[in-house]
Design an enzyme around this catalytic site. Sequence first.
Site, PDB file in Angstrom:
ATOM      1  CE  LYS A 175      -0.712  -0.389 -13.281  1.00 16.84           C
ATOM      2  NZ  LYS A 175      -1.113  -1.234 -12.186  1.00 16.84           N
ATOM      3  NE  ARG A 191       9.572  14.853   3.040  1.00 16.27           N
ATOM      4  CZ  ARG A 191       9.647  15.362   4.282  1.00 16.27           C
ATOM      5  NH1 ARG A 191       8.607  15.335   5.085  1.00 16.27           N
ATOM      6  NH2 ARG A 191      10.771  15.884   4.714  1.00 16.27           N
ATOM      7  CG  ASP A 207      -6.460  -1.969  -6.211  1.00 13.01           C
ATOM      8  OD1 ASP A 207      -6.786  -1.178  -7.107  1.00 13.01           O
ATOM      9  OD2 ASP A 207      -5.374  -2.586  -6.192  1.00 13.01           O
ATOM     10  CE1 TYR A 261       0.595  -5.240 -10.192  1.00 10.22           C
ATOM     11  CE2 TYR A 261       1.012  -4.335  -8.029  1.00 10.22           C
ATOM     12  CZ  TYR A 261       1.392  -4.528  -9.334  1.00 10.22           C
ATOM     13  OH  TYR A 261       2.571  -3.994  -9.774  1.00 10.22           O
TER      14      TYR A 261
HETATM   15  C1  LIG Z   1      -0.562  -1.737 -10.974  1.00  6.86           C
HETATM   16  C2  LIG Z   1      -1.470  -2.062  -9.853  1.00  6.86           C
HETATM   17  C3  LIG Z   1      -1.140  -1.723  -8.528  1.00  6.86           C
HETATM   18  C4  LIG Z   1       0.189  -1.082  -8.153  1.00  6.86           C
HETATM   19  O1  LIG Z   1       0.313   0.205  -8.651  1.00  6.86           O
HETATM   20  P1  LIG Z   1       1.722   0.859  -9.114  1.00  6.86           P
HETATM   21  O2  LIG Z   1       1.304   2.188  -9.624  1.00  6.86           O
HETATM   22  O3  LIG Z   1       2.320  -0.036 -10.129  1.00  6.86           O
HETATM   23  O4  LIG Z   1       2.576   0.944  -7.874  1.00  6.86           O
HETATM   24  C5  LIG Z   1      -2.058  -2.016  -7.546  1.00  6.86           C
HETATM   25  N1  LIG Z   1      -3.229  -2.634  -7.828  1.00  6.86           N
HETATM   26  C6  LIG Z   1      -3.575  -2.971  -9.083  1.00  6.86           C
HETATM   27  C7  LIG Z   1      -4.889  -3.634  -9.338  1.00  6.86           C
HETATM   28  C8  LIG Z   1      -2.704  -2.708 -10.132  1.00  6.86           C
HETATM   29  O5  LIG Z   1      -3.038  -3.087 -11.378  1.00  6.86           O
END
Ligand SMILES: *Cc1c(COP(=O)(O)O)cnc(C)c1O
Length: 379
Positions: A195, A46, A170, A98
Amino acid sequence: MKLATKFIHAGMEPDPSTGAIMTPIYQTSTYVQEAPGVNKGYEYARSQNPTRFALEQALAQIENGRYGLAFSSGVAATDAVLKLLVPGDEVIAGNDMYGGTYRLFTKVFEKFGIRFLFIDLADLDAVQAAVSAKTKLIWLETPTNPLMNIGDIAAISAIAKTANALLCVDNTFASPYLQNPLDLGADIVMHSSTKYLGGHSDVIQGALIMNNTGLRDQLYFIQKSCGAVPGPMDCFLVLRGIKTLHLRMQRHCENGAKIAHWLRNHPKVGKVFWCGFEDHPGYAVARKQMRNFGGMMSFELKDDSLEAAKKVLSSTHLFSLAESLGGVESLINHPASMTHASIPREERIKNGLSDSLIRLSVGVEDADDLIEDLAMAIG
Ligand SMILES: *Cc1c(COP(=O)(O)O)cnc(C)c1O
């Protein structure tokens, strides 16, 4: 170092025990110690895992940062940043973002006494007016999901600094191929590695990248104490994904531009949201802080009924109807009922996210085939 070289070599060291060129998947939970307290720096997985460490180094390098931390999902990475705060602290966040981030903020952290102000972060006067002595964090998503609004990272970073608040960006939609927020003054970059970094729709993962050592130590402490770490196999997949990020992003951008312009000229299509249009309100800032405009976009039909949108959403063959984005294959999504259903309807409509909005994650297939698929679905 140029981007292409960086993405391929980031975090790459031949395995010390065998010389394996690819980072091995260290599928282990613990490490044998020579004597109590005498070990090779690895005690329990961990806290330490060589595959994760290789990925974390790669994450730092591709975002021009000193430190990277990998998490079991994007929202787990966001959760770790919020755990830097204490009750009474305020967070300024965008009013278009998001849905899962909005849900985490309002449904999980509000009850611990953290306050959130959701404003239009493209409006710098509004940002300036919203900051106070209580502001500890500005959460900036740019381009935003799903309306592709642009926030000026350098300008918002300057406001955050005068307010003694952290700026976390983000960077999921842009990816480090298009934008590097740390270079523009951000304190932390967050990614849903699920993504574009992973890029193949086969892993859930998140990341944080930062320069400040104290901040890294606090976030590492949260990572190991709260335990939202990714497994080594998933770290391997993201490491592999990063190696082709530049190749995929080039094609995402090319296809995105073709499809955005095609949609805009279609007689049945209404508004198209894509930050590469010269008349997009954020175009000048996007030109300044991004290298290109990417393959994410959304659009409305002239017939703005839910019926008409649903017909398009269920008629494509190459664009698969699914949540998520950033994979090699094209996806079509209905934010109001899918990715953004956790935002109350009134709130969504007020911020311009209509019931009939359709979001596209344009993949790396042949653009002509994608256009033919959309043409058939829109009719
Ligand atoms: C998908 C997404 C998230 C969350 O990420 P996960 O891997 O699904 O937990 C956060 N911000 C944006 C812009 C996203 O597209």
